[in-house]
Design an enzyme around this catalytic site. Sequence first.
Site: not given
Ligand code: HEM
Length: 274
Positions: A105, A108, A177
């Site tokens: 996490e 990411h 997201h």
């Molecule tokens: C440019 C910024 C970001 C992009 C392009 C991005 C992109 C993504 C994508 C494509 C997923 C997969 C979603 C899915 O499969 O439905 C994801 C999952 C996730 N992202 Fe990001 N993200 C970004 C920033 C962040 C930030 C700043 C955080 C936290 C502070 C974050 C937390 C998470 C978490 C916790 C998941 C997993 C969600 C789950 O388990 O269901 N992301 N992200």
Amino acid sequence: MNNPAVWQFSLGAVHAAMWGGSLLVALVFFSRFVTLRALSVATLAATLALVMLGAYVRLTNAGLGCPDWPGCYGKLSPTHAAEQIEAAQTASPNGPVSLPKAWREMIHRYFASFVGVMILAIAIQALTNRRERSGNSDDPGRAIGLPLALVLVVVLQGLFGKWTVTLLLKPVIVTLHLLGGMALVALLAWFSARHLQLTGGQPSGLRGIRPIAAIGLITLAAQIALGGWVSTNYAALACVDFPTCHGAWKPATDFAHGFHFFRELGMTAEGELL
Ligand code: HEM
């Protein structure tokens, strides 16, 4: 598990300074020492990798590996928060927190911060170019609409990332997201194509396919949104046969419940979060 406040901000001052300092150095580097062309392609590649990393975090159930934001238990890294992580894991051995999940996490989040900085550097360079080329209003190098849209989308995406965690993987937030990640990749591809001059000098015959391309784009976006909705509601196995569903072409459905946007994530038969 506690439900932390939506606007909570937790990170120790020293750790915030370390994180912020590294991002500032990166911002100076990307905005002064990398050409806009190279930066646009590098940012596109990094964002594509980040989207895949996000999917990996989700598919390995590591989304709540650190239950607060922007740090992990208020610390810069899972190593600094090892004590709290161990306590959470002891309290709930099959829960969402463990050291490997916390690392996934946080990696990411670190990576997302650097993508944010790269996009900010694109906007700074675009604004500087605009000022330097102020004489010619038709010059494509003066366009700043796309760089500003990129900044807006990446800020929103960061907020949706935060809410993904603090609102405990609420399906509508995780789907938004996912769509934000796709929108960033699409905008960056458009911006890079423009800077590599791949969009200039199109044969005029291609203009005719624009309406079909637009319909294709909207259909694709809708399909990605539906796929995200199925995934975030853990509904993939609702129909276990194909192309029929439970042997029927028109199975019994409950649209009102299936598309209830503000629902919390469901529970397993054991009463735990899905
Ligand atoms: C440019 C910024 C970001 C992009 C392009 C991005 C992109 C993504 C994508 C494509 C997923 C997969 C979603 C899915 O499969 O439905 C994801 C999952 C996730 N992202 Fe990001 N993200 C970004 C920033 C962040 C930030 C700043 C955080 C936290 C502070 C974050 C937390 C998470 C978490 C916790 C998941 C997993 C969600 C789950 O388990 O269901 N992301 N992200």
